[in-house]
Design a protein around this motif. Structure first.
Motif, PDB file in Angstrom:
ATOM      1  N   GLU A 317      17.525  66.028  62.810  1.00  0.00           N
ATOM      2  CA  GLU A 317      16.261  65.618  62.209  1.00  0.00           C
ATOM      3  C   GLU A 317      15.076  65.811  63.149  1.00  0.00           C
ATOM      4  N   SER A 409       8.433  74.336  57.172  1.00  0.00           N
ATOM      5  CA  SER A 409       9.049  74.350  55.846  1.00  0.00           C
ATOM      6  C   SER A 409       8.623  75.540  54.999  1.00  0.00           C
ATOM      7  N   ASP A 439       5.201  72.150  46.182  1.00  0.00           N
ATOM      8  CA  ASP A 439       6.415  71.499  46.672  1.00  0.00           C
ATOM      9  C   ASP A 439       7.599  71.736  45.732  1.00  0.00           C
ATOM     10  N   ARG A 443      11.048  73.742  46.808  1.00  0.00           N
ATOM     11  CA  ARG A 443      12.395  73.212  46.595  1.00  0.00           C
ATOM     12  C   ARG A 443      13.256  74.215  45.833  1.00  0.00           C
ATOM     13  N   ARG A 473      16.569  67.627  56.273  1.00  0.00           N
ATOM     14  CA  ARG A 473      15.573  66.570  56.141  1.00  0.00           C
ATOM     15  C   ARG A 473      14.913  66.595  54.767  1.00  0.00           C
ATOM     16  N   LYS A 474      14.582  67.794  54.297  1.00  0.00           N
ATOM     17  CA  LYS A 474      13.943  67.912  52.989  1.00  0.00           C
ATOM     18  C   LYS A 474      14.884  67.449  51.877  1.00  0.00           C
ATOM     19  N   GLN A 476      17.234  65.295  52.093  1.00  0.00           N
ATOM     20  CA  GLN A 476      17.310  63.844  52.144  1.00  0.00           C
ATOM     21  C   GLN A 476      16.087  63.216  51.478  1.00  0.00           C
ATOM     22  N   ASN A 477      14.906  63.787  51.748  1.00  0.00           N
ATOM     23  CA  ASN A 477      13.677  63.272  51.119  1.00  0.00           C
ATOM     24  C   ASN A 477      13.731  63.422  49.606  1.00  0.00           C
ATOM     25  N   TRP A 478      14.268  64.580  49.121  1.00  0.00           N
ATOM     26  CA  TRP A 478      14.374  64.785  47.672  1.00  0.00           C
ATOM     27  C   TRP A 478      15.293  63.746  47.045  1.00  0.00           C
ATOM     28  N   GLU A 480      15.965  60.746  48.217  1.00  0.00           N
ATOM     29  CA  GLU A 480      15.305  59.427  48.252  1.00  0.00           C
ATOM     30  C   GLU A 480      14.280  59.312  47.131  1.00  0.00           C
ATOM     31  N   MET A 481      13.569  60.400  46.849  1.00  0.00           N
ATOM     32  CA  MET A 481      12.580  60.388  45.764  1.00  0.00           C
ATOM     33  C   MET A 481      13.252  60.193  44.410  1.00  0.00           C
TER      34      MET A 481
END
Length: 484
Positions: A317, A409, A439, A443, A473-474, A476-478, A480-481
């Motif tokens: 990360e 990214s 974004d 993705r 990391r991305k 994981q963010n997706w 979480e969203m």
């Protein structure tokens, strides 16, 4: 009211000094005039000005001596040398000693005003850069190496928490540097001159743990042949670091809670109540809330300890930190082993960025040590990589040795816009009505690249020109969203 910059004018010719002061009337400067080097040194020691206008020919000393003093003592004052001697050697000597500009007498008001303005702007810019490097973009910090955003957050929390007595609770996977974090907190704190004592709650048998923390008196148990101080006594005035705190026995957790609440304890087998001033820092590689929920860690102790949480990010990360850490380790281990290694080739650097590093920094240390011990040469190449990193060699493209920075990214190229690309998979819309937020398109591109590489994230990252850690990391963010 506008703050005025403080200017120290060191000029032994009084009529000239009055002329310069007249030049600066109405300007945002507060000018102090002295005639000798001794007077100048006294002001520099007590209240350093923003700028020194320094005449080189003084009655009691050479102006270059004052300039050298400012440089040696690292006094934060910008210096402009003024002299009637236009010798090139004099200018070179002045600049070498740190002067920012050089004015030859006589000069007019415009020249003086422009020079002061430029010097102050340059000094302010230098201060901004220094602040950025020291507080915002730190590449090294109290034993840590890394400039990633994740680590900048850790550095800032340590800075804020260090001065307090509040307990710090550090979480993170094994090998992420939790002990380094504890030591950084201690070194940044007012307790730095006192000891930091570390205990690993998972490495000491539970029957001995109470004695390790509190100490024991002679005869307290079999083998206790003398009185012995525990970590609590040894850490007096300093920091007690309890690593792997979630491994502590429940019965001992009760005694630890009482110790934290009261600041007092009794040695095993003793009756005397001892008082000690300690700052507590603890760490675990487990999820403490899960441990609380499943009854292995006392909830009241958790909330007593969990005052200032710090989460240590996994190496995957931390963006490009892996390369910076690897280079530092290579230099250190090569020096220890007497090897000539100076760096990594482009292929090895690509593998290091693509690998997920499940063992984090500790695993990276072992890999670099393995390479240094078992190989020789100036450049680490792909033939020297141990397992499992050698399995990634066919899946990565070499990193350029030098390349302009770009957002981590953003793909290096979308390739040609073909009928297939625009309509077959939806990556590049053919009509403006089909355009989506950036974004979402990003993705789609990343997920499609992973599909094309049969789920191989490092390979997809290599083709997109980004690091595998960025993709992890991305994703994981997706997730979480979606859970939010």
């Amino acid at each position: 009211m506008v703050d005025k910059s403080r200017v120290l004018l060191v000029e032994d010719t009084v009529p000239l000094a009055r002329t310069y002061e007249a030049y600066l009337e109405g300007e945002p400067y507060d000018v102090t005039h002295v005639e000798t080097g001794k007077e100048a040194l006294a002001i520099l020691a007590e209240t350093p000005p923003d700028v020194v206008l320094l005449d080189l020919m003084l009655p009691d000393m050479d102006g270059l001596s004052i300039l050298e003093h400012i440089s040696t003592e690292q006094i934060p004052s910008a210096v402009v040398v003024i002299t009637a001697n236009a010798s090139l050697n004099t200018a070179i000597d002045a600049m070498r000693l740190g002067a920012l500009d050089f004015m030859v007498k006589p000069f007019n008001a415009a020249r003086l005003k422009v020079t002061l303005k430029n010097v102050l702007e340059r000094q302010q810019l230098s201060q901004i850069v220094a602040t950025y490097r020291n507080d915002i973009d730190r590449r090294e910090y109290q034993g840590f190496i890394g400039s990633s955003l994740a680590m900048q957050r850790v550095y800032r929390i340590i800075d804020s928490a260090a001065g307090s007595k509040a307990t710090v609770f550090i979480t993170g996977e094994s090998g992420t540097g939790k002990e380094v974090c504890a030591e950084a907190i201690h070194r940044q704190s007012p307790r730095a001159s006192k000891p930091i004592v570390a205990l690993n709650c998972g490495a000491i048998p539970k029957d001995l743990m109470e004695s390790e923390i509190f100490g024991h008196v002679k005869g307290a148990f079999t083998g206790a042949v003398t009185d012995r101080d525990g970590a609590a006594t040894r850490a007096a005035g300093g920091t007690l670091f309890l690593d792997e705190i979630c491994e502590m026995d429940l019965n001992l957790q009760t005694k630890l809670l009482r110790f934290i609440q009261t600041g007092t304890f009794q040695k095993v087998g003793g009756s005397k109540l001892e008082d000690v001033d300690i700052r507590f820092v603890c760490a675990t590689n487990k999820d403490p809330m899960v441990e609380v929920a499943e009854g292995r860690f006392r909830e009241d102790l958790f909330y007593r300890l969990h005052v200032i949480p710090i989460h240590m990010p996994a190496l995957k990360e931390r963006e490009d930190d892996v390369l910076a850490i690897a280079e530092k380790l290579l230099a250190d281990y090569a020096a220890e082993e007497g090897k000539p290694f100076k760096g990594f080739d482009a292929k090895v650097r690509a593998v290091f960025k693509a690998y997920s590093w499940p063992g984090n920094v500790r695993q990276l240390q072992n890999v670099v040590r393995n390479i240094v011990v078992l190989n020789d040469g100036e450049l680490v190449d792909s033939t020297m990589l141990p397992a499992p990193l050698d399995q990634l060699l066919d899946n990565v493209n070499p990193l350029p040795e030098t390349s302009p920075a770009r957002p981590a990214s953003f793909p290096t190229s979308f390739g040609p816009v073909t009928e297939h690309a625009s309509r077959g998979n939806g990556l590049m819309p053919a009509r403006k009505e089909d355009l989506r937020p950036l974004d979402e398109m990003e993705r789609t591109i990343i997920e499609h690249a992973i599909d094309l590489c049969d789920g191989n994230v490092p390979q997809a990252a290599s083709h997109l020109g980004i690091s595998a850690s960025t993709i992890y990391r991305k994703r994981q963010n997706w997730e979480e969203m979606m859970d939010a």
